[in-house]
Design a protein around this motif. Sequence first.
Motif, PDB file in Angstrom:
ATOM      1  N   GLY A  40      10.477  18.645  18.205  1.00  0.00           N
ATOM      2  CA  GLY A  40      11.598  19.469  17.767  1.00  0.00           C
ATOM      3  C   GLY A  40      11.052  20.830  17.305  1.00  0.00           C
ATOM      4  N   LEU A  41      10.288  20.744  16.198  1.00  0.00           N
ATOM      5  CA  LEU A  41       9.876  21.801  15.671  1.00  0.00           C
ATOM      6  C   LEU A  41       9.170  22.773  16.695  1.00  0.00           C
ATOM      7  CD1 LEU A  41       9.411  23.629  13.059  1.00  0.00           C
ATOM      8  CD2 LEU A  41       7.250  22.156  12.664  1.00  0.00           C
ATOM      9  N   ILE A  42       8.137  22.263  17.648  1.00  0.00           N
ATOM     10  CA  ILE A  42       7.594  22.888  18.705  1.00  0.00           C
ATOM     11  C   ILE A  42       8.569  23.534  19.603  1.00  0.00           C
ATOM     12  CG2 ILE A  42       5.679  22.902  20.559  1.00  0.00           C
ATOM     13  CD1 ILE A  42       4.384  20.885  18.686  1.00  0.00           C
ATOM     14  N   ALA A  43       9.584  22.842  19.875  1.00  0.00           N
ATOM     15  CA  ALA A  43      10.499  23.448  20.985  1.00  0.00           C
ATOM     16  C   ALA A  43      11.211  24.626  20.301  1.00  0.00           C
ATOM     17  CB  ALA A  43      11.357  22.349  21.186  1.00  0.00           C
ATOM     18  N   LEU A  44      11.639  24.510  18.837  1.00  0.00           N
ATOM     19  CA  LEU A  44      12.317  25.347  18.144  1.00  0.00           C
ATOM     20  C   LEU A  44      11.442  26.751  18.315  1.00  0.00           C
ATOM     21  CD1 LEU A  44      14.741  26.611  16.506  1.00  0.00           C
ATOM     22  CD2 LEU A  44      13.595  25.623  14.560  1.00  0.00           C
TER      23      LEU A  44
ATOM     24  N   VAL B 225       8.786  27.578  20.183  1.00  0.00           N
ATOM     25  CA  VAL B 225       8.946  28.295  21.571  1.00  0.00           C
ATOM     26  C   VAL B 225      10.074  28.997  21.881  1.00  0.00           C
ATOM     27  CG1 VAL B 225       8.571  27.514  23.776  1.00  0.00           C
ATOM     28  CG2 VAL B 225       7.019  26.388  22.269  1.00  0.00           C
ATOM     29  N   SER B 226      11.180  28.519  21.590  1.00  0.00           N
ATOM     30  CA  SER B 226      12.430  28.861  21.931  1.00  0.00           C
ATOM     31  C   SER B 226      12.654  30.402  21.232  1.00  0.00           C
ATOM     32  CB  SER B 226      13.503  28.067  21.570  1.00  0.00           C
ATOM     33  OG  SER B 226      13.494  27.106  22.117  1.00  0.00           O
ATOM     34  N   LEU B 227      12.149  30.533  19.937  1.00  0.00           N
ATOM     35  CA  LEU B 227      12.307  31.566  19.181  1.00  0.00           C
ATOM     36  C   LEU B 227      11.306  32.676  19.710  1.00  0.00           C
ATOM     37  CD1 LEU B 227      12.283  30.312  15.656  1.00  0.00           C
ATOM     38  CD2 LEU B 227      14.399  31.348  16.904  1.00  0.00           C
ATOM     39  N   TYR B 228      10.182  32.293  20.021  1.00  0.00           N
ATOM     40  CA  TYR B 228       9.163  33.128  20.768  1.00  0.00           C
ATOM     41  C   TYR B 228       9.913  33.845  21.892  1.00  0.00           C
ATOM     42  CZ  TYR B 228       4.842  35.052  23.119  1.00  0.00           C
ATOM     43  OH  TYR B 228       4.065  35.562  23.790  1.00  0.00           O
ATOM     44  N   ILE B 229      10.300  33.084  22.908  1.00  0.00           N
ATOM     45  CA  ILE B 229      10.846  33.237  24.248  1.00  0.00           C
ATOM     46  C   ILE B 229      12.098  34.236  24.027  1.00  0.00           C
ATOM     47  CG2 ILE B 229      12.072  32.797  26.188  1.00  0.00           C
ATOM     48  CD1 ILE B 229      10.690  29.755  26.081  1.00  0.00           C
TER      49      ILE B 229
END
Length: 359
Positions: A8-12, A14-18
Amino acid sequence: MKFGQWVGLIALLVSLYILWEIRQVLLLVFLAVIFATALNRLVRRFRLSGVHRPAAAILSAISLVAIAAIFLVLIVPPFISQFRQLAELVPLGFERLRAWAITLQAMIPGDALVSLPSVDSIIQQVQPFANWVFNNFFALFSNFISIVLSFLLVFVLALMFLINPKPYRQGLILLFPAFYRKRVDEILSLCEISIVAWIRGILINMVAIGVISCIGLLILRVPLPLANAAIAGLLEAIPNVGPTLSVIPPAAIALLDAPWKAGAVVILYVLIQQLEQYLLVPFVMSMQVAVLPAVTLLSQVIFAIFFGFLGLFLAIPLVIVGQIWIREVLVRDILDQWQTPNRSAEDSAIDSEIVRSSQ
């Protein structure tokens, strides 16, 4: 942390980076939403006449294009001609200021010059800044293809939002929990009202400042009044920064006639800003969400650093929308409901009064 939490942290992240990588596109989408929100009032007027929504949206877009075409035909050709002369005369005005400063220095006793900064050094510091402003201004408009494509993207998106806005609105509402979706719909309606009020206020300010500036420059007989007044009106869309930059071109041109005329131009623009501060601003702010001056300035600086010119231009509507969400979600729906068992009704009434007075 468990494996699921790491995922979940990695997905968050990555989403912020995108989101950060596509920040310019998101700002263009927000600009399209602003245009669609403004034109939606015109769409509603067409619908009251019995016109279906897709046809009303197309008619509204055609009306906007027609107004823009009339503006281009009547205003742009003389403006371009005067702006070319403006770009040639501003450097000459700084040279005139340099010569006048040298003459002034020769008239001042030598002992007095010791405690005063060199006027020529001040001019040398100011001129690069002015040149930087004009160079960036021309650089902004030099990439014509990029600007046209961005404008077409905003226009097409706004037209899509106008033709069928419900799926986009409902899609955004579905991102929230079911129990809170009705409240989100109310907050979006408040944002729409505030954005329309902001657009109305900006247009009033731009037209008023442009007309008053043109009249004042004509009275002072400053060359190129139309171009200078247009610059003053357009830069009025950027509070704090815009009015300060708008005084540079007419003041530099006025130096070609006489130094006193440049001072008169500065005084004229100061008076115009005072007129705006005490007459226009109270009228405009009565129609929209009030934003504190310090918040306005800081938001412009921050958004300009992170998002460039587009962020500077959209800083105020972004702050207005953000202020509404913070007030409605954080303050009213969370903090106002967070009460201790010993809290009296009188304390709650006092807090509610504080919230109302801050709006």
